[in-house]
Design a protein around this motif. Structure first.
Motif, PDB file in Angstrom:
ATOM      1  N   THR A  24     -15.877  53.573 -31.138  1.00  0.00           N
ATOM      2  CA  THR A  24     -15.654  55.016 -31.107  1.00  0.00           C
ATOM      3  C   THR A  24     -16.637  55.678 -32.056  1.00  0.00           C
ATOM      4  OG1 THR A  24     -13.298  54.757 -30.599  1.00  0.00           O
ATOM      5  CG2 THR A  24     -13.988  56.875 -31.514  1.00  0.00           C
ATOM      6  N   ILE A  25     -17.413  56.633 -31.550  1.00  0.00           N
ATOM      7  CA  ILE A  25     -18.413  57.331 -32.358  1.00  0.00           C
ATOM      8  C   ILE A  25     -18.283  58.821 -32.072  1.00  0.00           C
ATOM      9  CG2 ILE A  25     -20.889  57.626 -32.801  1.00  0.00           C
ATOM     10  CD1 ILE A  25     -21.263  54.751 -31.681  1.00  0.00           C
ATOM     11  N   TYR A  26     -17.731  59.563 -33.042  1.00  0.00           N
ATOM     12  CA  TYR A  26     -17.555  61.003 -32.904  1.00  0.00           C
ATOM     13  C   TYR A  26     -18.364  61.689 -34.008  1.00  0.00           C
ATOM     14  CZ  TYR A  26     -13.467  59.997 -29.914  1.00  0.00           C
ATOM     15  OH  TYR A  26     -12.631  59.550 -28.920  1.00  0.00           O
ATOM     16  N   TRP A  27     -19.350  62.483 -33.618  1.00  0.00           N
ATOM     17  CA  TRP A  27     -20.182  63.193 -34.590  1.00  0.00           C
ATOM     18  C   TRP A  27     -20.067  64.696 -34.367  1.00  0.00           C
ATOM     19  CZ3 TRP A  27     -25.498  60.168 -34.278  1.00  0.00           C
ATOM     20  CH2 TRP A  27     -25.309  58.872 -34.751  1.00  0.00           C
ATOM     21  N   MET A  28     -19.995  65.419 -35.474  1.00  0.00           N
ATOM     22  CA  MET A  28     -19.954  66.880 -35.422  1.00  0.00           C
ATOM     23  C   MET A  28     -20.960  67.402 -36.440  1.00  0.00           C
ATOM     24  SD  MET A  28     -16.683  69.430 -35.867  1.00  0.00           S
ATOM     25  CE  MET A  28     -16.030  68.460 -37.221  1.00  0.00           C
ATOM     26  N   ASP A  53     -17.250  54.791 -26.879  1.00  0.00           N
ATOM     27  CA  ASP A  53     -16.825  56.166 -26.605  1.00  0.00           C
ATOM     28  C   ASP A  53     -17.607  57.075 -27.551  1.00  0.00           C
ATOM     29  OD1 ASP A  53     -15.487  58.469 -25.970  1.00  0.00           O
ATOM     30  OD2 ASP A  53     -13.631  57.944 -27.016  1.00  0.00           O
ATOM     31  N   ILE A  54     -18.588  57.810 -27.026  1.00  0.00           N
ATOM     32  CA  ILE A  54     -19.481  58.628 -27.851  1.00  0.00           C
ATOM     33  C   ILE A  54     -19.261  60.093 -27.524  1.00  0.00           C
ATOM     34  CG2 ILE A  54     -21.875  59.117 -28.483  1.00  0.00           C
ATOM     35  CD1 ILE A  54     -22.601  56.305 -27.513  1.00  0.00           C
ATOM     36  N   LYS A  55     -18.917  60.877 -28.549  1.00  0.00           N
ATOM     37  CA  LYS A  55     -18.756  62.328 -28.408  1.00  0.00           C
ATOM     38  C   LYS A  55     -19.545  62.997 -29.531  1.00  0.00           C
ATOM     39  CE  LYS A  55     -14.144  62.425 -26.247  1.00  0.00           C
ATOM     40  NZ  LYS A  55     -14.052  61.006 -25.900  1.00  0.00           N
ATOM     41  N   ILE A  56     -20.358  63.994 -29.180  1.00  0.00           N
ATOM     42  CA  ILE A  56     -21.161  64.711 -30.163  1.00  0.00           C
ATOM     43  C   ILE A  56     -20.954  66.206 -29.960  1.00  0.00           C
ATOM     44  CG2 ILE A  56     -23.495  65.175 -31.030  1.00  0.00           C
ATOM     45  CD1 ILE A  56     -24.281  62.387 -30.109  1.00  0.00           C
ATOM     46  N   LEU A  57     -20.598  66.892 -31.042  1.00  0.00           N
ATOM     47  CA  LEU A  57     -20.355  68.333 -31.018  1.00  0.00           C
ATOM     48  C   LEU A  57     -21.343  69.019 -31.949  1.00  0.00           C
ATOM     49  CD1 LEU A  57     -18.488  70.706 -30.115  1.00  0.00           C
ATOM     50  CD2 LEU A  57     -17.126  70.250 -32.170  1.00  0.00           C
ATOM     51  N   THR A  58     -22.036  70.016 -31.446  1.00  0.00           N
ATOM     52  CA  THR A  58     -22.935  70.807 -32.278  1.00  0.00           C
ATOM     53  C   THR A  58     -22.741  72.269 -31.948  1.00  0.00           C
ATOM     54  OG1 THR A  58     -25.209  70.972 -33.091  1.00  0.00           O
ATOM     55  CG2 THR A  58     -24.908  70.727 -30.708  1.00  0.00           C
ATOM     56  N   PRO A  94     -19.833  72.568 -40.003  1.00  0.00           N
ATOM     57  CA  PRO A  94     -19.337  71.232 -40.350  1.00  0.00           C
ATOM     58  C   PRO A  94     -20.397  70.149 -40.143  1.00  0.00           C
ATOM     59  CG  PRO A  94     -18.569  71.852 -38.186  1.00  0.00           C
ATOM     60  CD  PRO A  94     -19.274  73.047 -38.729  1.00  0.00           C
ATOM     61  N   LYS A  95     -20.276  69.087 -40.931  1.00  0.00           N
ATOM     62  CA  LYS A  95     -21.101  67.884 -40.752  1.00  0.00           C
ATOM     63  C   LYS A  95     -20.194  66.695 -40.988  1.00  0.00           C
ATOM     64  CE  LYS A  95     -24.065  71.201 -42.310  1.00  0.00           C
ATOM     65  NZ  LYS A  95     -23.716  72.398 -43.132  1.00  0.00           N
ATOM     66  N   ALA A  96     -19.885  65.972 -39.936  1.00  0.00           N
ATOM     67  CA  ALA A  96     -18.951  64.844 -40.044  1.00  0.00           C
ATOM     68  C   ALA A  96     -19.354  63.761 -39.061  1.00  0.00           C
ATOM     69  CB  ALA A  96     -17.519  65.307 -39.773  1.00  0.00           C
ATOM     70  N   TYR A  97     -19.226  62.505 -39.510  1.00  0.00           N
ATOM     71  CA  TYR A  97     -19.578  61.342 -38.692  1.00  0.00           C
ATOM     72  C   TYR A  97     -18.395  60.376 -38.739  1.00  0.00           C
ATOM     73  CZ  TYR A  97     -24.220  63.362 -39.239  1.00  0.00           C
ATOM     74  OH  TYR A  97     -25.294  64.227 -39.244  1.00  0.00           O
ATOM     75  N   LEU A  98     -17.754  60.171 -37.580  1.00  0.00           N
ATOM     76  CA  LEU A  98     -16.541  59.365 -37.515  1.00  0.00           C
ATOM     77  C   LEU A  98     -16.824  58.105 -36.706  1.00  0.00           C
ATOM     78  CD1 LEU A  98     -14.032  62.241 -36.570  1.00  0.00           C
ATOM     79  CD2 LEU A  98     -14.977  61.690 -38.818  1.00  0.00           C
ATOM     80  N   PHE A  99     -16.359  56.964 -37.212  1.00  0.00           N
ATOM     81  CA  PHE A  99     -16.569  55.678 -36.549  1.00  0.00           C
ATOM     82  C   PHE A  99     -15.272  54.882 -36.544  1.00  0.00           C
ATOM     83  CE2 PHE A  99     -20.551  56.911 -38.510  1.00  0.00           C
ATOM     84  CZ  PHE A  99     -21.517  56.613 -37.568  1.00  0.00           C
ATOM     85  N   LYS A 100     -15.047  54.145 -35.475  1.00  0.00           N
ATOM     86  CA  LYS A 100     -13.964  53.168 -35.446  1.00  0.00           C
ATOM     87  C   LYS A 100     -14.481  51.904 -34.793  1.00  0.00           C
ATOM     88  CE  LYS A 100     -10.678  52.856 -32.444  1.00  0.00           C
ATOM     89  NZ  LYS A 100     -10.710  51.369 -32.222  1.00  0.00           N
ATOM     90  N   SER A 101     -14.221  50.785 -35.457  1.00  0.00           N
ATOM     91  CA  SER A 101     -14.562  49.468 -34.916  1.00  0.00           C
ATOM     92  C   SER A 101     -13.295  48.626 -34.940  1.00  0.00           C
ATOM     93  CB  SER A 101     -15.650  48.813 -35.768  1.00  0.00           C
ATOM     94  OG  SER A 101     -15.141  48.466 -37.041  1.00  0.00           O
ATOM     95  N   PRO A 102     -13.309  47.426 -34.355  1.00  0.00           N
ATOM     96  CA  PRO A 102     -12.104  46.586 -34.404  1.00  0.00           C
ATOM     97  C   PRO A 102     -11.646  46.283 -35.821  1.00  0.00           C
ATOM     98  CG  PRO A 102     -13.622  45.760 -32.748  1.00  0.00           C
ATOM     99  CD  PRO A 102     -14.352  46.839 -33.484  1.00  0.00           C
TER     100      PRO A 102
END
Length: 804
Positions: A24-28, A53-58, A94-102
């Motif tokens: 999971t890779i969510y960047w804003m 799952d990659i989502k990028i918001l700008t 905002p500047k945020a970088y979210l990651f989830k791995s097993p």
């Protein structure tokens, strides 16, 4: 790294390391630059290749984000979901970088945008917080990210949207230097000015009045839903006017199902639904599944769409976990998001709930239920049945010229609109209209916080008790303001999309619209705020300032109970009865007539086509136009004769497509216009199309078509009950090849050939279109005929549940 730490340089190294095994890779990021995209592309492409799952918001704030950067991401990482916040001038930083791995989850929040300098050499501070330090922070961060990602002011990026943004980007950077400064008051309002749209006030303890038995409207809806299920429909839409109890209806309907999933876009709606279901079901369990709570094993699960849209949360459930899925107010959410969630689950039945009429605002409220309405109770019908309050509507002229404002994605440019509204002459016109027509307690609807504050101060200076209320106000302030209006301590409460849903002040007897109608859904909801029945309230007065804004004629569709009986605007009151009246100033009637002359239906259809094309990122099909466009597709036949001709008028055809249309225009018109008293012609055509692009128009016999014909009509009970009988009423439910073939020969083949003016031949048992198709034209003609066939069958079998 497992500790909380500060990253002051080379954030790129951490992003690379975390991306290596993230699912999971969510960047804003406030701004997105091509230099930064180039740095992260290799890692994102690798992650996409393994299915992350990659989502990028700008954002588009000040048009700093580079269109080339967006284009590069879209081209190189097509599986990523990219969204752009249309800020309307409101600060987005905002500047945020979210990651989830097993193994773990990580949140990085700080100052680094997606530019090479910010990721490598620039002076930046970023806080690195792994879940080993605080697991809750990741869940909160992803929840807040999804709220922004799916907000109404974001658009899903595709080639068309990027091209549109590129024009704005170039224009803004020509006329507005990035060093432009604002006075302190403006800067605060730019920073906080629009988040009120994300907050809704709710009644917390409104008692249910009917001892947990269905009210009359709910009973009608329950009966209609049971009939819909018995007819074989697996999805249905229920349209109940505000105040008729959609949530309790869904609870009563859930009685015959096992596990139920209730999806909503607001936390408050989930809580309200859980309480309603608990009142109906004392022995069954209910649980919330959102950013804060993960109660996934209850009988009734009340889930936030923002949370379910995250793949790792969605996959905590099996597709068959729920027997009934209910979607509340789903006209709010982005279609791809809901479609992904709803395609995943395989319930026995899907129920969509809304208070707004069908197909408003180009949203998926209609298409998600395949166009099938179990029932629609319009607020005018509810008023006649004494379920809601009568009203008197006054259309008052607004002399503001809205024609100069930019319009895109179904709204006006916020700053340009504000400049027109922050004028003394406009405020005086609003005040005069209100003074002449008001009753005792008024809700005034505005476009922005600054307009609400401006009007409130203007009314105060005129000696009235006025207050501006918006989403930035704390809950206690909102509660106090609501109580003051109820108790008669305020004359008027100005608000900004805060009272659209979820709150009721029954004693409100006047509504003031001091804004152009951009959204018909919102307009419908706001009208509902004045229609609650209350002691001492005889009716509601609606004061609507009408100018030359974009949807000014279309807005009156919210008063249409059916397409057959549309509202007509004349010098007389539209309707005058004991229940509702409509009155227009003569200047308003003249304005609306002039606008009607200047915007013919053909132009509206083309506008709707291009708006939908931009939303989808590709040319919509005929059926997609019907389900999702902001105009009625039936007008296409009236004005263009067939969909491909409208495409031609829109300048959408390739050279080869233009050849196909020229060669086969009459046949395409024939398929679109042929009379259908039953579905038989299109079912026959559907069988012909099943033979493929090179063979569909070749000769056939009734005996050949019989198995497919019978199977299609018996697949769903509603098809069988509607159409599968011969002229003498002889049932054909049990397959008999001779009877079915005789029916096909006697009905679609004979009748269609007879009415086709030589385009179809049926002799000696052979049915054949009189077509000669060049090989190069086959695929295009096949696709167009299939689109028309699909559209006509869908429209024919759509369930219309409006009350008679």
């Amino acid at each position: 790294m497992t500790e909380l730490r500060l990253v002051t340089q080379n954030l790129l190294a951490d992003l690379k390391l975390l991306t290596e095994d993230a699912d999971t890779i969510y960047w804003m990021t406030a701004f997105l630059m091509k230099s930064g995209v180039r740095e992260v592309l290799p890692m994102l492409k690798q992650a996409a290749a393994r299915g992350a799952d990659i989502k990028i918001l700008t954002g588009d704030y000040l048009s700093i984000t580079q269109p080339d950067a967006l284009e590069l991401l879209l081209e190189e990482v097509p599986s990523a979901e990219l969204r752009l916040v249309e800020s309307g001038g409101t600060s987005f930083h905002p500047k945020a970088y979210l990651f989830k791995s097993p193994e773990q989850a990580t949140v990085i929040v700080g100052s680094s945008n997606l530019s090479k300098s910010a990721l490598t050499q620039g002076v930046e501070w970023n806080l690195y917080a792994p879940s080993t330090v605080d697991e809750a922070i990741f869940h909160q961060a992803t929840h807040e990210f999804m709220k922004l990602f799916l907000a109404a002011n974001t658009v899903l990026l595709n080639e068309a949207q990027i091209a549109s943004y590129r024009i704005r980007h170039e224009e803004t950077n020509r006329r507005l230097p990035l060093s432009a400064s604002f006075d302190p008051k403006t800067e605060i309002e730019m920073t906080f000015g629009q988040s009120e749209q994300q907050t809704i006030v709710h009644d917390q303890n409104t008692p249910y009045q009917s001892a947990l038995t269905p009210r009359p409207a709910q009973q009608l809806a329950l009966t209609a839903l049971h009939e819909t299920m018995a007819a074989g429909y697996e999805k249905a839409l229920v349209v109940l006017a505000t105040g008729l109890g959609k949530t309790y209806l869904s609870a009563f309907f859930a009685e015959n199902f096992g596990r139920v999933l209730f999806i909503a876009h607001r936390e408050e709606l989930l809580t309200q639904a859980q309480q309603s279901f608990a009142h109906v079901f004392h022995k069954r369990t209910g649980g919330i599944y959102n950013g804060q709570h993960k109660q996934d094993d209850a009988d009734f699960v009340f889930a936030s769409i923002q949370t379910l849209a995250m793949r790792h949360h969605l996959h905590r459930f099996k597709p068959t976990d729920f027997d009934l899925v209910i979607v509340d107010e789903f006209h709010h959410a982005a279609s791809p998001t809901y479609e992904r969630v709803l395609e995943y689950f395989k319930p026995t039945f899907l129920l969509g709930l809304t208070a707004t009429p069908e197909r408003l605002d180009n949203k998926d409220v209609y298409s998600l239920c395949d166009g099938n309405e179990a029932i629609s109770i319009h607020f005018l019908d509810a008023i006649r049945r004494n379920w809601l309050s009568p009203f008197i509507y006054h259309g008052v002229l607004d002399e503001t010229d809205y024609g100069q404002l930019r319009w895109r994605n179904n709204k006006y440019d916020g700053e340009e609109l504000l400049r027109l509204q922050m004028r003394e002459s406009y405020a005086n016109a609003v005040l005069d209209a209100w003074q002449n027509l008001k009753q005792t307690r008024t809700l005034g609807f505005c476009s922005s916080i600054r307009q609400a504050v401006f009007l409130s101060e203007h009314f105060q200076n005129a000696g009235y008790r006025s207050l501006a209320l918006h989403g930035q106000a704390n809950p206690q302030t909102r509660k106090t303001a609501k109580a003051m209006l109820e108790q008669g301590q305020l004359d008027i409460l100005f608000t900004v999309d805060l009272f659209n849903e979820g709150i009721d002040i029954p004693s409100v007897d006047t509504l003031l619209f001091a804004r152009p109608t951009e959204s018909l859904t919102v307009f419908t909801q706001q009208i509902g705020r004045g229609l609650r029945i209350a002691e001492g309230k005889s009716h509601c007065v609606i004061i609507d300032l009408i100018g030359n804004y974009r949807n000014v004629r279309k807005k009156f569709e919210v008063f249409n109970e059916s397409a057959e009986h549309p509202v007509k605007i004349t010098s007389e009151a539209l309707t005058k009865s004991q229940f509702f009246e409509f009155h227009f100033e003569k200047a308003v009637i003249d304005l609306l007539e002039a606008i009607k002359q200047n915007e013919p239906i053909q132009q509206r259809l083309l506008h709707a086509f291009f708006a939908l094309k931009e939303e989808l990122g590709r040319r919509p099909t005929y059926l997609e136009f019907h389900l999702k466009a902001n105009e009625n597709a039936t007008a296409i036949q009236q004005k263009f004769k067939t969909y491909p001709i409208m495409l031609e008028r829109a300048g959408e055809l390739t050279e080869l497509e233009a050849e196909v249309l020229q060669q086969h225009r009459n046949w395409l018109i024939e398929v679109n216009r042929t009379v259908m008293t039953k579905s038989y012609k299109m079912v026959l055509l559907k069988y012909m199309l099943s033979r493929g692009s090179a063979d569909w128009y070749k000769p056939i016999t009734a005996e050949e078509a019989a198995p497919f014909f019978h199977a299609y009509l018996t697949e769903k009970p509603y098809r069988m009950d509607t159409d599968l009988a011969d002229k003498q009423g002889l049932s054909l439910r049990d397959y008999d090849e001779v009877k079915v073939a005789n029916l096909i020969a006697k009905m679609p083949m004979t009748k269609w050939s007879g009415s086709s003016k030589g385009l179809i031949s049926f002799e000696n048992g052979i049915f054949v279109p009189q077509l000669i198709v060049e090989t190069a034209h086959e695929e295009i003609l096949f696709k167009w005929i299939k689109e028309i066939c699909d559209y006509r069958l869908h429209v024919y079998f759509e369930r219309k549940g409006s009350l008679g």
